[in-house]
Design a protein around this motif. Sequence first.
Motif, PDB file in Angstrom:
ATOM      1  N   ALA A 147      -4.073  12.249  -2.390  1.00 57.00           N
ATOM      2  CA  ALA A 147      -3.237  12.158  -1.194  1.00 57.00           C
ATOM      3  C   ALA A 147      -3.153  10.713  -0.720  1.00 57.00           C
ATOM      4  CB  ALA A 147      -3.805  13.037  -0.083  1.00 57.00           C
ATOM      5  N   PRO A 148      -2.010  10.309  -0.151  1.00 60.12           N
ATOM      6  CA  PRO A 148      -1.919   8.958   0.416  1.00 60.12           C
ATOM      7  C   PRO A 148      -2.849   8.823   1.612  1.00 60.12           C
ATOM      8  CG  PRO A 148       0.012  10.262   1.016  1.00 60.12           C
ATOM      9  CD  PRO A 148      -0.756  11.063   0.000  1.00 60.12           C
ATOM     10  N   GLU A 149      -3.331   7.613   1.808  1.00 63.23           N
ATOM     11  CA  GLU A 149      -4.260   7.355   2.919  1.00 63.23           C
ATOM     12  C   GLU A 149      -3.543   7.549   4.247  1.00 63.23           C
ATOM     13  OE1 GLU A 149      -7.776   7.123   3.692  1.00 63.23           O
ATOM     14  OE2 GLU A 149      -7.800   5.443   2.286  1.00 63.23           O
ATOM     15  N   GLY A 150      -4.175   8.266   5.160  1.00 57.93           N
ATOM     16  CA  GLY A 150      -3.605   8.444   6.480  1.00 57.93           C
ATOM     17  C   GLY A 150      -3.713   7.166   7.289  1.00 57.93           C
ATOM     18  N   PRO A 151      -3.113   7.130   8.463  1.00 60.89           N
ATOM     19  CA  PRO A 151      -3.151   5.919   9.281  1.00 60.89           C
ATOM     20  C   PRO A 151      -4.512   5.698   9.922  1.00 60.89           C
ATOM     21  CG  PRO A 151      -2.114   7.680  10.501  1.00 60.89           C
ATOM     22  CD  PRO A 151      -2.357   8.223   9.120  1.00 60.89           C
TER      23      PRO A 151
END
Length: 289
Positions: A147-151
């Motif tokens: 998954a892409p890194e969250g903010p």
Amino acid sequence: MSRTVTVGLDGSPESRTAAEWAAGEARLRGLPLRLVHVWEPVTESMAQDPVIGVATQRHWTERIPRETAEELRLRHPDLEVLSEHQDGFPGELLAAAAEESELLVLGSRGLGRVGGYLVGSVGFSVVARAGRPVVLVRSGWQPDGDAPEGPVVLGVDTTAPDDTVFAFAFEEAERRGTSVRAVRTWSMPPYYVYGFAADPTFDQEWSLQEEAALTEVLKPWRQKYPSVEVTEECGYGSASLRLVEASHGAALVVVGRRRRPASFGTHIGPVTHAVLHHATAPVAVVPHD
């Protein structure tokens, strides 16, 4: 001692989860990972017990940092992992360990949807005393490489912004290749309530002022970290509720803690207290003057 990412271990699943998060953070920073287990002195009655006496307890507790270090070296062969066992009071010794570290990481236990997360007396004591940033990692956290890194969620106080807190959040976002989500909430002072009721545009004007203040506070950080995308969230309401909501899907929540001398108790502020208990992402508490 050279700078490290330090994690406090007590043998619980929560502290092992914290150790795994800390290992990832150490790799991002290019620093060694230091595992610290503190064995608290036992009562006199327990010390005399032939089955669970001092020698037996020491034997088992000394295995905690050693075995965790071995596991982490297998999963992260490129990471330098140090381990140590100390005798004393965990709150004091872990706060001291934080002073020698870039970051101190601790675990927190889940209590379910309603109850939130249990930080515990040691965790609060360390957060209140430490002069360096402390990260609390919730039980059940797992890395998701697909998954892409969250903010990185940043709690902003436009009335008293502090560079230490902003720098930490933006550096973490840049290190992860992710964005900063700056959250600011506001509420009407009691003496403005009558004006609010009499003029329907009053709240809109106040909101615009708050949004402008948030943009102005973030301006130098946008310039200093041009590769970090920044989103602004400014609204009326509870700061703790907004930050807890924003923590869902976040890589990290960053809040500040003002240093204040205290002879007793854990003085960390109501917003930070609530976020530590209920945020679903790891929470970094950054002390500042």
